[in-house]
Design a protein around this motif. Structure first.
Motif, short mmCIF file in Angstrom:
data_model
loop_
_atom_site.label_atom_id
_atom_site.label_comp_id
_atom_site.label_asym_id
_atom_site.label_seq_id
_atom_site.Cartn_x
_atom_site.Cartn_y
_atom_site.Cartn_z
N GLY A 171 0.81 -1.22 0.00
CA GLY A 171 0.00 0.00 0.00
C GLY A 171 0.83 1.25 0.00
O GLY A 171 1.95 1.27 -0.53
N THR A 172 0.30 2.32 0.60
CA THR A 172 1.01 3.60 0.63
C THR A 172 1.40 3.92 2.07
O THR A 172 1.02 3.22 3.00
CB THR A 172 0.14 4.75 0.08
N GLU A 173 2.13 5.03 2.21
CA GLU A 173 2.60 5.45 3.51
C GLU A 173 1.43 5.63 4.50
O GLU A 173 1.46 5.14 5.62
CB GLU A 173 3.36 6.79 3.33
N LYS A 174 0.39 6.32 4.04
CA LYS A 174 -0.73 6.61 4.93
C LYS A 174 -1.83 5.55 4.87
O LYS A 174 -2.74 5.56 5.70
CB LYS A 174 -1.34 7.98 4.58
N SER A 175 -1.78 4.70 3.87
CA SER A 175 -2.79 3.66 3.72
C SER A 175 -2.06 2.34 3.49
O SER A 175 -1.79 1.96 2.36
CB SER A 175 -3.71 3.94 2.53
N ARG B 85 -6.50 8.07 -6.67
CA ARG B 85 -6.15 6.76 -6.10
C ARG B 85 -7.06 6.32 -4.97
O ARG B 85 -7.55 7.16 -4.21
CB ARG B 85 -4.70 6.81 -5.59
N ILE B 86 -7.25 5.02 -4.89
CA ILE B 86 -7.99 4.43 -3.77
C ILE B 86 -7.04 4.43 -2.58
O ILE B 86 -6.09 3.63 -2.51
CB ILE B 86 -8.41 2.98 -4.10
N ALA B 87 -7.24 5.34 -1.67
CA ALA B 87 -6.38 5.46 -0.48
C ALA B 87 -7.03 6.46 0.46
O ALA B 87 -7.77 7.34 0.01
CB ALA B 87 -4.98 5.94 -0.87
N PHE B 88 -6.76 6.33 1.74
CA PHE B 88 -7.38 7.25 2.71
C PHE B 88 -7.02 8.70 2.40
O PHE B 88 -7.82 9.60 2.62
CB PHE B 88 -6.98 6.88 4.13
N GLY C 31 -3.56 2.68 -3.10
CA GLY C 31 -2.78 3.52 -4.00
C GLY C 31 -3.08 3.23 -5.47
O GLY C 31 -2.58 3.91 -6.35
N THR C 32 -3.91 2.21 -5.72
CA THR C 32 -4.27 1.87 -7.10
C THR C 32 -5.19 2.95 -7.67
O THR C 32 -6.04 3.49 -6.96
CB THR C 32 -4.99 0.51 -7.11
#
Lengths: 185, 599, 237
Positions: free
Chosen positions: B391-395, B454-457, B418-419
């Protein structure tokens, strides 16, 4: 040199009572001798006070009563078309008021009860003369059919409130009613 | 067995405990068909609750009936995705064949046909519920056969089994759906780490709630763990929120169908961390068919010493119970869910206090999404570093999306956070797309220009719904469907949401009837501003989102429908004379209103 | 006064004791925050949202939010009063509020609050719902046409009278209603008495004593005498 200020044109006002009891019109008359002052500022177009049948171009239209039949709608639309400012005067114009108490009944049942079941008025059945306006399924307040600019509640609105509101409107002030002048009963 | 004996048996099974009212009502109704005034009186007496309180609960939920219902109760799922697959025509055809008006019980008491909010079968619609059993992939042919079976009063249990087949449709697996764990593996790892160690892992994995809001799971568990219990019987509770009611979401159904071991294990891990002995899984009523398989899965875990006392030979004690909901979207809100667990109408509580300090039975409670709990198993097994590398740093980690609507391969897609939206659209075989509704009606509507988001918070947070609309779709009708949904699901507690959602629905219907004007559009914006700030909970706060988004991004869809630029009446004037015309027999010019444009 | 335990309400310094809500502290200081479902004698309900204020830039209900030192609370600003007026209009169209024929007129909190906020019209389209009237009880009439779902009768019957005659149940605009605790659903079949606290708690004209109506002449009724903002409620001793 300052340009001379032309004497103000008298504002043209129309009034009508739709599904109401004329109580609001009575309350207009209750401004008593102030009506003379008012007549310096305005002249009446269509109104029960003048007996003019159709509303011409006006500065202000005042409507008492809500909408319970087709004719009410026609008159209201004529007012809206001709009046720069439209005022809904009194409880019935604003939320249907007393006539709207029939809204929890089906109109068909009401007509049947009045003209067919109730023995005192049985003769003749439900009136169907094309001259008569047909009742609406439900009673409606004015703002559900046309845009209304100002509202003055009350059953009827007190004469002092009518005076205050009219003088505010004529002077170009946004109407502002203090305690005691704004009431719904 | 007499009715009284039957009611008594259910009451006894639930120890005449009022907090179990939802289950009592459901079980009695399953046997008696409805909840009569006398039944409610009997229940109220037995659980020693005021009768009005019992009636208040029975009256709140869509699937409780306080009036006699048909022996066959058909409820068509009314999500926009069902409609796009033709549900409206199919339902009309069914009603016509049965000589029935929607929402009415046939005079012989045989059948009723109505709509219900999204049943979570969006990837295999049009769907319906018949006597609480889910049927997918309805067709005209199936409607015909179903009507025959209803007419011949064939019990639902004898209907073709393939009608009740529900597919997982898993299209893309990532770390969670490809977990490779055996039952007990994650729990053993968690026990090895101990409550403190496990909590530290969850925190450093930066796990966030998958229900959409994205609150830190570690913080939630820590707050619950450090809150003291109250009263004579202090305890802490773990609640798994499986009230997956957001239209377009169906990932929890798949997790509970094929990954229940992971979910139950995640609940156990949460129990270990917060110090709870009991977990409750709140399953939405639409997933009633999952109850028995899930209970069997729990039994298997008990036999394997993964639930109960001395779990895996340690002092850890934990067990899980399943509570079934009864058709109320609002119960997805955690405090409303707790109210429902306690037998009451699902009304969101005033917060603070938050459930982590005062939740179920006033005790510290952690309420977590199904997917969050499942993800905890990965962290227990592989550790936070491994997890946070996805995922990402925040998600961190992955997200399961429920993809439906206009695409070739609707179903379940798991992606690392992140996608991009565009990537998902490509993978599911969408073409000629114009919009995507993410996270359901309460989420966000995206137009083409935003598909690289992106799909992420930190960008687009989501509970998982991903509904695709191609160019042939009318985005006004999409928003109108959602407006109806919110008006139907508003709990009615606070003024802005109770009245506002209906006002919005009525305005949308007015515009749909081609009686709208720009004044009505201004009203919609005004209501949006009010509901967003003044509502009691998230339902009201987000109820105008779909209208607001589509007004901003697809405004011509509204403008095409406007009657004129002038103020337009609230109702159809000519139709308002219909009853008088009927009673007087008049049809002359004066018995009609001229076309408004000419008036 | 300890200077550290105050907050600002429209710039005015309001003292509070820890645990008090914004509403409680404001009322104690004699300052009016519009409200309908809140009552000093009962547990907070928080449903009407009339008491919405802006705290440090965010909207919240003043009846549920605890006061904090140094809070900046906006109360009677044009923005918030405008929202409150809209909420009142929602309540007026949701039920059947025909003031001229209501015995509660002049003593009604809904009406007085609407005067205070200068509500000139209901603005929205009327719903004209068909709600029941229950005249079964010998001494008390129930007219649910005027109900605003404040829940005060529920609280009074439960917490003061110990009778649980009422309960707020059902869902949504059409479903939500006060349930009466009898199998018939009639008030006569409950233990309700005209002397109950619940019989006199209704802020509008739903729960009314029979054989008494329009007793006080117009001009002398509660809110004829002074606006609601000048009659801040205090806790019953």
């Amino acid at each position: 040199m300052n340009a001379p200020i032309a004497p103000p044109r008298k504002l043209r006002v129309a009034t009508a009572s739709l599904a109401g009891c004329f109580g609001c019109h009575m309350s207009i008359l209750d401004i008593d001798e102030r009506i003379l002052k008012l007549l310096d500022l305005i002249e009446f177009d269509r109104s029960p006070l003048t007996d003019i049948k159709h509303c011409g171009p006006c500065d202000l239209g005042i409507i008492e009563g809500g909408l319970c039949n087709a004719e009410n709608v026609h008159v209201l639309r004529e007012f809206r078309k001709n009046c720069k400012i439209l005022l809904a005067l009194g409880a019935c114009a604003i939320n249907g008021g007393l006539p709207a108490q029939r809204n929890h009944l089906d109109l068909r049942d009401v007509l049947e009860e009045v003209y067919q079941t109730e023995y005192l008025v049985t003769h003749g059945g439900i009136p169907n003369d094309p001259e008569l306006p047909l009742p609406l399924n439900k009673v409606h307040p004015l703002h559900e059919v046309v845009k209304v600019d100002y509202f003055l509640p009350g059953c009827p609105p007190p004469a002092d409130a009518i005076w205050k509101l009219l003088t505010d409107l004529l002077a170009g002030r946004t109407p502002n009613l203090g305690h005691g002048l704004l009431h719904y009963d | 067995m007499s009715e009284t004996d039957l009611i008594d048996a259910v009451l006894d099974r639930h120890r005449r405990d009022g907090t179990r009212l939802m289950q009592i009502l459901r079980e009695i109704q399953e046997q008696l068909g409805w909840l009569s005034p006398a039944t409610l009186t009997a229940i109220a007496g037995a659980i020693a609750w005021p009768r009005a309180k019992v009636e208040g609960t029975a009256d709140f939920y869509s699937f409780f009936y306080t009036r006699p219902m048909g022996r066959f109760r058909v409820l068509w799922s009314d999500n926009i995705t069902d409609r796009m697959l033709g549900s409206s025509d199919l339902m009309s055809a069914m009603c016509k064949k049965l000589w029935l008006e929607p929402g009415r019980v046939s005079e012989d008491g045989l059948v009723s046909v109505d709509t219900t909010s999204c049943t979570g079968m969006c990837d295999q619609g049009p769907a319906l519920l018949v006597n609480s059993r889910a049927v997918t992939r309805m067709t005209q042919a199936r409607v015909g056969e179903m009507v025959s079976l209803i007419r011949s009063e064939t019990p639902v249990a004898e209907w073709p089994a393939e009608w009740f087949a529900i597919e997982d449709n898993i299209r893309r697996k990532d770390i969670l759906l490809d977990h490779g764990l055996v039952p007990g593996q994650a729990l053993a790892a968690a026990l090895e780490r101990g409550p403190q160690g496990m909590l530290a892992e969850i925190k450093s994995a930066r796990l966030r709630g998958r229900g959409g809001a994205g609150f830190s799971t570690g913080q939630k568990w820590e707050a619950c763990r450090s809150a003291a219990g109250h009263g004579a019987d202090p305890a802490r509770y773990v609640v798994c929120n499986a009230d997956e009611g957001e239209p377009g979401t169906f990932k929890d159904r798949v997790l509970l169908n094929s990954y229940s071991s992971l979910v139950f294990e995640g609940m156990s891990i949460a129990g270990l961390v917060v110090g709870a002995k009991k977990g409750l899984l709140y399953l939405r009523g639409e997933y009633r068919y999952l109850l028995e398989p899930l209970q069997a899965a729990l039994e298997a875990r008990r036999r394997a010493n993964l639930l109960g006392s001395n779990i895996l030979g340690t002092a850890f004690e934990f067990d899980i119970e399943i509570h079934l909901g009864a058709g109320a979207y609002i119960c997805g809100e955690e405090s409303a869910l707790i109210e429902s667990l306690e037998g009451k109408p699902g009304r969101p509580r005033i917060r603070p206090p938050f459930p982590v300090t005062r939740g179920y039975l006033d005790q510290p409670t952690t309420v977590n999404n199904v997917e969050t709990l499942a993800a905890a198993c990965l962290i227990a097994t592989h550790g936070s570093d491994w997890y946070a590398a996805h995922g990402t740093e925040k998600s961190t980690g992955s997200k399961i999306l429920s993809v439906s609507g206009d695409c070739e391969r609707p179903g379940i897609y798991e992606y690392p956070y992140g996608t991009t939206v565009r990537q998902v659209l490509e993978d599911c075989g969408a073409s000629d797309y114009q919009a995507v509704q993410i996270s359901g009606p309460s989420g966000i509507c995206l137009a083409e220009a935003e598909f690289d988001r992106r799909i992420a918070f930190e960008d687009i947070p989501t509970a998982g719904a991903f509904m695709v609309f191609d160019e042939t779709r009318d985005m006004f009708e999409v928003a109108r469907n959602f407006a109806h949904f919110f008006a139907h699901e508003s709990c009615g507690f606070c003024t802005p949401c109770r009245v506002g959602t209906t006002l919005v629905r009525n305005l949308m219907d007015k515009i749909a009837r081609k009686h709208g004007s720009p004044y009505d559009i201004d009203e919609l914006f005004k209501l949006h501003r009010l509901l967003q700030g003044a509502s009691h909970c998230g339902l009201g706060n987000s109820a105008c989102n779909p209208v607001f988004d589509t007004l901003n991004k697809f405004r011509p869809a509204y403008e095409h429908r406007l009657m004129s630029l002038n103020y337009e009446p609230a109702f159809d004037l000519d139709a308002a004379l219909s009853q008088a015309r009927q009673m007087t027999g008049r049809d002359d010019a004066g018995a009609h209103f001229p076309d408004e444009a000419e008036a | 006064m300890n200077a550290t335990t105050t907050f600002h309400l429209d710039g005015e310094e309001i003292p509070f004791t820890p645990g008090q809500t914004i509403m409680q502290a404001a009322v104690a200081a004699g300052t009016y925050i519009p409200h309908l479902c809140w009552h000093p004698d009962f547990q907070v309900n928080g449903s009407c949202k009339l008491c919405t204020v802006k705290v440090n830039g965010r909207f919240g209900s003043s009846c549920t939010m605890e006061a904090q030192v140094g809070m900046e609370v906006e109360n009677r600003t044009a923005e918030i009063d405008d929202k409150r007026r809209t909420l009142l209009q929602m309540l007026f169209v949701e039920g059947n509020h025909f003031c001229p024929s209501c015995e509660k007129s002049g003593d009604c909190s809904l009406q007085a609050t609407a005067y205070e906020l200068k509500m000139m019209s209901p603005h929205f389209d009327m719903f004209y719902p068909d709600r029941p009237v229950d005249a079964s009880h010998p001494d008390v009439l129930l007219d649910f046409n005027r109900c605003i779902m404040c829940g005060l009768c529920v609280a009074a019957s439960r917490d003061v009278d110990g009778k649980n005659v009422f309960y707020m149940g059902g869902r949504g605009l059409l479903g939500r209603r006060v349930h009466i605790s009898s199998e018939s659903g009639r008030l006569a079949d409950t233990g309700f008495a005209v002397t109950d606290r619940a019989a006199s708690i209704c802020p509008v004209g739903v729960i009314l004593p029979k054989r008494r109506g329009f007793a006080v002449p117009i001009g002398q009724r509660k809110y004829d005498l002074a606006p609601i903002s000048e009659q801040v409620k205090v806790k019953t001793p």
